[in-house]
Design a protein around this motif. Sequence first.
Motif, PDB file in Angstrom:
ATOM      1  N   GLY A   1     206.879  41.666  65.416  1.00 12.50           N
ATOM      2  CA  GLY A   1     206.464  42.478  64.295  1.00 12.50           C
ATOM      3  C   GLY A   1     205.323  43.458  64.555  1.00 12.50           C
ATOM      4  N   GLU A   2     204.751  43.851  63.456  1.00 10.16           N
ATOM      5  CA  GLU A   2     203.637  44.784  63.454  1.00 10.16           C
ATOM      6  C   GLU A   2     202.342  43.999  63.321  1.00 10.16           C
ATOM      7  N   VAL A   3     201.585  43.917  64.417  1.00 13.12           N
ATOM      8  CA  VAL A   3     200.380  43.088  64.420  1.00 13.12           C
ATOM      9  C   VAL A   3     199.335  43.591  63.434  1.00 13.12           C
ATOM     10  N   MET A   4     199.366  44.886  63.124  1.00 11.90           N
ATOM     11  CA  MET A   4     198.343  45.424  62.237  1.00 11.90           C
ATOM     12  C   MET A   4     198.615  45.128  60.766  1.00 11.90           C
ATOM     13  N   MET A   5     199.667  44.353  60.497  1.00 11.73           N
ATOM     14  CA  MET A   5     199.843  43.812  59.151  1.00 11.73           C
ATOM     15  C   MET A   5     198.783  42.758  58.862  1.00 11.73           C
ATOM     16  N   ARG A   6     198.199  42.195  59.918  1.00 16.37           N
ATOM     17  CA  ARG A   6     197.146  41.196  59.736  1.00 16.37           C
ATOM     18  C   ARG A   6     195.829  41.898  59.427  1.00 16.37           C
ATOM     19  N   SER A   7     195.313  41.670  58.241  1.00 19.03           N
ATOM     20  CA  SER A   7     194.051  42.305  57.858  1.00 19.03           C
ATOM     21  C   SER A   7     192.870  41.732  58.634  1.00 19.03           C
ATOM     22  N   ASP A   8     193.058  40.553  59.241  1.00 16.94           N
ATOM     23  CA  ASP A   8     191.972  39.921  59.996  1.00 16.94           C
ATOM     24  C   ASP A   8     192.136  40.102  61.502  1.00 16.94           C
ATOM     25  N   LEU A   9     192.971  41.052  61.920  1.00 12.08           N
ATOM     26  CA  LEU A   9     193.220  41.237  63.350  1.00 12.08           C
ATOM     27  C   LEU A   9     191.930  41.547  64.101  1.00 12.08           C
ATOM     28  N   HIS A  10     191.044  42.308  63.473  1.00 16.82           N
ATOM     29  CA  HIS A  10     189.777  42.643  64.135  1.00 16.82           C
ATOM     30  C   HIS A  10     188.943  41.387  64.399  1.00 16.82           C
ATOM     31  N   GLU A  11     189.016  40.418  63.488  1.00 17.59           N
ATOM     32  CA  GLU A  11     188.278  39.171  63.680  1.00 17.59           C
ATOM     33  C   GLU A  11     188.866  38.372  64.840  1.00 17.59           C
ATOM     34  N   TRP A  12     190.176  38.430  64.971  1.00 14.76           N
ATOM     35  CA  TRP A  12     190.874  37.729  66.050  1.00 14.76           C
ATOM     36  C   TRP A  12     190.486  38.325  67.402  1.00 14.76           C
TER      37      TRP A  12
END
Length: 250
Positions: free
Chosen positions: A24-35
């Motif tokens: 999928g599209e990883v940037m659907m995760r709003s917390d990706l920056h935290e990850w």
Amino acid sequence: MLYKEADRFFKVVYSVERFIVSGGEVMMRSDLHEWVTYLSQYADRIGRLELNSNGTIMPSEKLLSSLSAYPGPLRLLVDNYGHEISRNAEAITGIFRSLGKADVELRDYYTENAHFGGWVDYGVYDIEKLHRKNREDTIKSWTTCSSHRSRYFMTMLDGKIYHCARQIWLVNNGIIPAVSDEVVDFFDDSQTDDDIRAKISFLYKRIAFTTCEFCNGLHEDAPRFTPAEQLTYEEQKNYWRVCNEHGEQV
């Protein structure tokens, strides 16, 4: 759970050549920056951190900041399925390149020059047409499969490592069992860290898996196909509008 998985993984595994966060599209995760920020503590044990995008969602400023601050090598892949679908692919690629520190690749998935010639049919996703190979054909297919030859077959989901994504599909659909010597459960309290390391080592040495009996494999001479039809931009907007109206989380 993601943070627990990372901590548990790096407690057992000393280092990895590539750590890929995919969708999928990883940037659907709003917390990706935290990850990304959380993984920074393991940067000296990650040969290269990779993120994959479908070219649909623009990166947030928080994500760009976390990528800029990440202390290790980065590779950012943007898959382009054409303007109607991946309408932000070129813009995302430009933004990623402006970071000045990442290896950025825009991959063509919609013209006659598609990446790796297009997609392949693994033969496992149409349950009604599944065919089980004999042992000889299974080993022959496994031997020439790129997933095996490149050792690119470790997929982690919910604290378990599988040798490839096709195995996850077959297990989750009840077609094959989650064989104990083919799946590594990092949160199995009955296993010591050394036990888990031994199981991972065994996966690398194993000749073919149950999945291989059903899978066509990823071979250089396998027929290529145009990637599966995606939602258009208008269909995506309508999908999210309906979800928002009903207060559904997807």
